[in-house]
Design a protein around this motif. Structure first.
Motif, PDB file in Angstrom:
ATOM      1  N   GLU A 229     -33.037  -8.736 -54.276  1.00 31.52           N
ATOM      2  CA  GLU A 229     -34.295  -9.405 -53.926  1.00 31.52           C
ATOM      3  C   GLU A 229     -34.584  -9.283 -52.438  1.00 31.52           C
ATOM      4  N   SER A 230     -33.565  -9.432 -51.611  1.00 32.18           N
ATOM      5  CA  SER A 230     -33.751  -9.291 -50.156  1.00 32.18           C
ATOM      6  C   SER A 230     -34.149  -7.866 -49.787  1.00 32.18           C
ATOM      7  N   LEU A 231     -33.518  -6.879 -50.425  1.00 31.81           N
ATOM      8  CA  LEU A 231     -33.835  -5.485 -50.134  1.00 31.81           C
ATOM      9  C   LEU A 231     -35.214  -5.093 -50.665  1.00 31.81           C
ATOM     10  N   LEU A 232     -35.644  -5.678 -51.784  1.00 33.24           N
ATOM     11  CA  LEU A 232     -36.986  -5.397 -52.304  1.00 33.24           C
ATOM     12  C   LEU A 232     -38.056  -5.799 -51.295  1.00 33.24           C
ATOM     13  N   ASP A 233     -37.777  -6.843 -50.514  1.00 35.33           N
ATOM     14  CA  ASP A 233     -38.719  -7.279 -49.475  1.00 35.33           C
ATOM     15  C   ASP A 233     -38.884  -6.234 -48.380  1.00 35.33           C
ATOM     16  N   LEU A 234     -37.902  -5.337 -48.216  1.00 35.17           N
ATOM     17  CA  LEU A 234     -37.947  -4.296 -47.192  1.00 35.17           C
ATOM     18  C   LEU A 234     -38.523  -2.971 -47.710  1.00 35.17           C
TER      19      LEU A 234
END
Length: 155
Positions: free
Chosen positions: A75-80
């Motif tokens: 989820e954190s990487l999807l934000d990037l």
């Protein structure tokens, strides 16, 4: 770590009655360069980081490396990720000795349905289900990394 697969358009929803499993997938791309893509995927209750290399000239084979990561990391990487998150439902259908993965896309790719079958060799024979349509193996516009940039509804 070499993935060999063929891709086809799907001509009807008959595959849904044959599916043994289905689940939602959300994915984005940290890098969608022609020579390499870096994908982040949420599937079921897991995250995945995948690196894919450039396809061979016939589009059948390419390097693929995948690592499980936590949902929180995904989820954190999807934000990037680059603009253009992909949402789809994947159906798994056993046909002979193979499993077809059929992706029904939503959002900006709504209306597109693609089937993929992974093979052990480029010349491996497989049974083609009745709902399998035109082969699009190697047509880069059907790569998920390209669908995130130029969605099906824009064609």
């Amino acid at each position: 770590m070499i993935e060999i697969e063929r891709k086809f358009l799907v001509t009807s929803e008959m595959f849904k009655t044959e599916a043994s499993n289905s689940y939602s997938i959300k994915q984005g791309f940290l890098n969608s360069h022609k020579k390499r893509t870096v994908r982040i995927r949420l599937k079921k209750d897991m995250g995945y980081l995948t690196v894919k290399g450039e396809s061979t000239s016939n589009g059948l084979s390419r390097f693929e490396w995948e690592k499980e990561i936590s949902v929180e990391e995904a989820e954190s990487l999807l934000d990037l990720c680059e603009k253009g998150i992909i949402n789809k439902i994947r159906y798994e259908i056993k046909c002979g000795n193979h499993i077809f993965e059929v992706d029904e896309f939503f959002g900006d790719n709504s209306g597109l349905v693609i089937a993929e079958v992974e093979l052990n060799t480029e010349n491996e024979k497989f049974i083609k289900p009745d709902w399998l349509g035109e082969e699009v193996t190697g047509d880069v516009k059907y790569y998920n990394s390209q669908l995130s940039k130029n969605p099906y509804t824009n064609w």
